[in-house]
Enzyme design. Structure first.
Site, short mmCIF file in Angstrom:
data_model
loop_
_atom_site.label_atom_id
_atom_site.label_comp_id
_atom_site.label_asym_id
_atom_site.label_seq_id
_atom_site.Cartn_x
_atom_site.Cartn_y
_atom_site.Cartn_z
N ARG A 49 57.16 -6.61 -11.87
CA ARG A 49 57.53 -6.57 -13.15
C ARG A 49 56.98 -7.09 -14.71
NH1 ARG A 49 63.61 -7.21 -15.32
NH2 ARG A 49 63.12 -9.16 -14.26
N SER A 60 53.94 -4.80 -14.37
CA SER A 60 53.01 -2.69 -15.16
C SER A 60 53.70 -3.15 -16.60
CB SER A 60 54.30 -2.48 -14.01
OG SER A 60 55.82 -2.92 -14.56
N VAL A 107 63.01 0.64 -19.46
CA VAL A 107 62.61 0.98 -18.42
C VAL A 107 62.79 -0.63 -18.12
CG1 VAL A 107 61.67 3.15 -18.47
CG2 VAL A 107 59.55 1.35 -18.28
N GLU A 108 62.90 -1.39 -16.30
CA GLU A 108 62.87 -2.24 -16.32
C GLU A 108 63.52 -2.71 -16.45
OE1 GLU A 108 58.83 -3.23 -14.62
OE2 GLU A 108 58.44 -1.03 -13.44
N GLY A 109 64.44 -2.50 -16.69
CA GLY A 109 65.73 -3.95 -17.30
C GLY A 109 65.97 -3.46 -19.30
#
Length: 825
Positions: A379, A382, A501-503
């Site tokens: 994270r 990206s 996305v990703e949290g």
């Protein structure tokens, strides 16, 4: 009078001792001297003085003699702390303990070591990495056409997919001994950023296998057999990986996934083996529709205790070939017209051997820890990289457009309203890119900064959202008409994907940054919690006592420092002597913010206890303060690392003032909304003793920032460094770059023509006629007349918007043979 002087002196002494974090003996001496002095000044009888000194000596003995202090105070507080401390599940514990703490811990300390920040090595590329970036990555950009992929193909063309596989883009993080590139985190970030300035599907398809996925998990936790089998295949592109975590009923609360596996025996390759029957339903899985290797997270249960442990084993991660019987790959999602492969998958009672667990049988139940630790690294790279890429595209393109596009005979970029948007775009990009580079550098230093990864994920994506929105406002009609000439339309559509996305950003800001940071980054809180959970009474008592009283001293020190720096404007704060003179005050002011943040964070945890977890607005604002200090730190690091470029100073100043102003407002937001008005009053008097000094960046500064975006310069090139600039001169973005150069070359010529027009020397109904008249009158040369023609032609091309047949080409599509339609779709 003497009594009042003694009291005043005592208050000053107490503040000074707390500010300096004085040792206990010095406190005792100071308080003893005060009691003697105040007794003498007040004319107290000797017996009273004796009683006061005895009482003080007894108190001092209790507080300084550890065994006595523990027996009378600390052990009782430990018992009370255990009663009120909220329970923590194993998944919560894994999340808190995942990764490492880094510069975030310094910001939590109340007195950051700026020398440590400035001493961090600069992120650089090897010659091999630079070559790959300049050649293979640039070629991949050239092969990728965002409009073609999103409007016609709905995917990357086969030749692009093959190029990605052949050139090793899917194995950038895989070591060379397994056939990968073994690139640094900084290189990984540079590649993703560059691709993101060109095409989202290409960028995401390269980004995901190198982020949170099978390769990262295998590298950190896989068995040697698993590494030797899968990593070479992943590096060659022989396997396309995806990772399936999100369930329809467990998105943000990923630890609550209902997908499950049951440990059992079953037949595999003609033999009975110990395995598990797994049932799952997943969605939003990037690369899922084309994946050959499925990373799968599920809750593992062992009702027959075949593994010899508990029935509920815990979250487990396995690698599942997608051609395994019972694995179903669903159709595709379309996330806001982004065409990277994304879709659902599911399975029911799919038998798989225990050997498929990443790390083997020993790692059963360790999946959540594995995911949290890997997420801390993935994270960090990206989404910050892809969003900075999108921001660079927006800033360079919109700045050029604002100079080429004129209204009222003035480039629109020179109107103050447009300047305001351009200013935010430039300042936000300078800040976001600084945070991206510094965080990627931390990964290369071996860090896994879990809290910082949440900070950069949230703030870089939010700053990018602001940049893209501002770009759309400046572009106007050009921005809202989709087509091959619109460089921002698809970016605008897809911004919410990064936010989600990703949290999801709301969750990240409200629950994670401060919620995890307060425990993980604080020098004493985690030690206190660990002591409270320690089953050994003696060891727990010693550890809690030491952490508790260190914590008390820490809080008083930061209170004193926040107050004194508030009174003095932090002018006396010591910082490294070798910092740039124009940034000296910023280091001092950020030290003040650090002390205020550490103090108000401690007060909040003490006053609200476990209730702070439910007061998400307060937690979010506290997280904002920590985040803004990190962003400002990255900006200062960038300015030093790039050689203190004087031309870049407006970007530096705007970014720092924006951070300080927002951090001040976040502090005020916490204080103003405190449940206890009395505590709120005290906090305000300590943190802002003479008011709130920070203001928004000035309009004059904003003008300087905006000017940097609308003309070619080394600063503009540094601000957008690393983005892809097409070599094809007919590419819409290349035309925009050429138009900017031509427009600037034509401006001085047009100025002379307008002056001649005012003098009555030339006339004409159009710009074309005026230019011809000026040439005929000898006011301009033929080469200058040609420059005007070139600028006008390029300007017309830039401001042109795309148009389509009335049915948008549907009838032409339907007229094709069925096989051709399937290929086109």
């Amino acid at each position: 009078m003497m009594t009042a002087l003694w009291l005043a002196g005592f208050v000053v002494a107490i503040v000074a001792l707390a500010y300096a974090a004085a040792p206990a003996w010095l406190w005792a001496a100071a308080i003893g001297a005060f009691l003697l002095g105040i007794s003498a000044a007040a004319g107290a009888p000797g017996s009273v003085t004796t009683v006061l000194l005895i009482a003080f000596a007894a108190s001092a003995a209790v507080l300084t003699f550890a065994p006595l202090r523990r027996a009378l105070i600390s052990d009782r507080l430990l018992a009370a702390f255990r009663r009120v401390m909220p329970p923590m599940s194993q998944t919560e514990s894994d999340a808190i303990n995942a990764g490492t703490v880094w510069w975030d811990a310094e910001l939590f300390s109340g007195n950051p070591d700026w020398g440590k920040l400035l001493g961090l090595p600069a992120s650089t590329l090897t010659s091999e990495e630079q070559s790959f970036l300049d050649n293979e990555t640039a070629e991949l950009c050239a092969m990728s056409n965002d409009w073609q992929q999103t409007h016609h193909n709905y995917d990357m063309p086969p030749e692009v997919w093959q190029y990605i596989k052949d050139k090793g883009f899917l194995g950038m993080i895989i070591p060379k001994r397994y056939g990968g590139k073994e690139f640094s985190a900084y290189m990984h970030s540079q590649v993703v950023m560059k691709l993101s300035t060109r095409c989202s599907a290409t960028a995401v398809s390269v980004m995901v296998p190198n982020s949170l996925g099978p390769a990262e998990l295998l590298l950190n936790y896989g068995t040697e057999e698993q590494k030797n089998h899968y990593l070479p295949r992943l590096a060659r592109g022989q396997e396309i990986p995806c990772f399936a975590l999100t369930n329809p009923h467990a998105g943000s609360d990923a630890a609550a996934i209902p997908d499950f596996g049951i440990v059992c025996k079953g037949m595999w390759n003609g033999k009975e083996v110990l395995g598990m029957r797994v049932t799952w339903e997943k969605r939003y899985i990037t690369l899922g529709p084309v994946a050959t290797l499925l990373g799968l997270a599920f809750q593992l249960r062992d009702p027959d205790r075949l593994l010899g442990g508990e029935e509920d084993v815990g979250i487990t991660c396995a690698l599942v070939p997608t051609d395994t019987p019972g694995v179903h790959i669903g159709r595709r999602h379309m996330p806001l017209n982004a065409v990277f492969q994304n879709g659902p998958n599911w399975g029911k009672d799919v038998f798989m051997p225990l050997d498929w667990i990443i790390g083997g049988r020993e790692m059963a139940g360790q999946g959540w820890r594995m995911l949290m630790e890997s997420l801390a690294a993935g994270r960090s790279i990206s989404l910050p990289s892809s969003n900075v890429g999108m921001s660079k595209l927006a800033v360079r393109g919109t700045g050029a457009y604002a100079r080429v596009r004129s209204q009222f005979r003035t480039p629109i970029g020179k109107f103050e309203g447009i300047e305001e948007a351009l200013t935010r775009m430039g300042g936000n990009l300078y800040m976001a890119d600084a945070a991206r580079v510094m965080t990627a550098g931390a990964i290369d230093l071996g860090e896994r900064p879990s809290v910082i990864s949440a900070i950069v994920k949230y703030h870089v994506t939010e700053r990018n959202r602001q940049i893209v929105n501002d770009a759309m406002d400046v572009l106007g009609g050009k921005g809202i008409c989709l087509g091959p000439n619109n460089f921002m339309g698809r970016a605008y559509q897809q911004v919410p994907v990064s936010i989600t996305v990703e949290g999801a950003n709301i969750l990240t800001r409200s629950l994670i940054v401060f919620g995890q940071g307060a425990i993980r980054c604080h020098p004493y809180v985690l030690k206190e919690m660990s002591a409270a959970r320690d089953g050994d009474p003696e060891r727990a008592g010693r550890a809690f006592d030491q952490a508790l009283w260190s914590h008390v001293g820490f809080t008083f020190t930061n209170a004193a420092r926040a107050f004194v720096m508030g009174i003095t404007g932090s002018h006396w704060v010591k910082i490294p002597a070798h910092v740039a003179p124009e940034t000296r005050r910023y280091y001092q002011q950020l030290t003040r913010f650090s002390a205020a943040f550490a103090f108000i964070g401690d007060v909040s945890m003490l006053a609200l206890g476990g209730g702070l977890k439910r007061r998400e607005k307060l937690s979010a604002r506290l997280g904002d303060i920590l985040s803004l200090m990190y962003l400002a730190s990255a900006v200062l690091k960038r300015f030093e690392g790039e050689g203190r470029q004087a031309a870049d100073a407006p970007l530096l100043h705007w970014a720092i003032w924006d951070c300080m102003y927002r951090a001040q407002n976040a502090l005020e937001g916490v204080i103003s909304n405190y449940p206890s008005r009395a505590v709120s009053w005290v906090l305000r008097r300590i943190i802002f003793p003479i008011g709130r000094p920070y203001v928004v960046p000035s309009d004059k500064l904003g003008h300087e920032v905006a000017r940097l975006l609308i003309e070619p310069s080394a600063t503009r090139d540094r601000l957008t460094a690393g983005m892809y600039l097409p070599s094809d001169q007919n590419d819409p973005f290349a035309i925009l770059e050429r138009a900017l150069d031509a427009t600037i070359a034509a401006e001085s010529i047009e100025k002379r023509i307008r002056a001649a027009q005012k003098e009555g020397r030339v006339s004409g109904a159009t710009a074309e006629a005026l230019a011809d008249a000026a040439r005929a009158a000898g006011i301009i040369e033929e080469a200058e007349r040609e420059s005007l023609r070139t600028a006008a032609a390029l300007r017309d091309e830039v401001i042109r918007v795309d148009d389509f047949p009335p049915d948008f080409g549907l009838s032409e599509f339907l007229a094709k043979p069925a096989t051709a339609r399937r290929v086109a779709a």
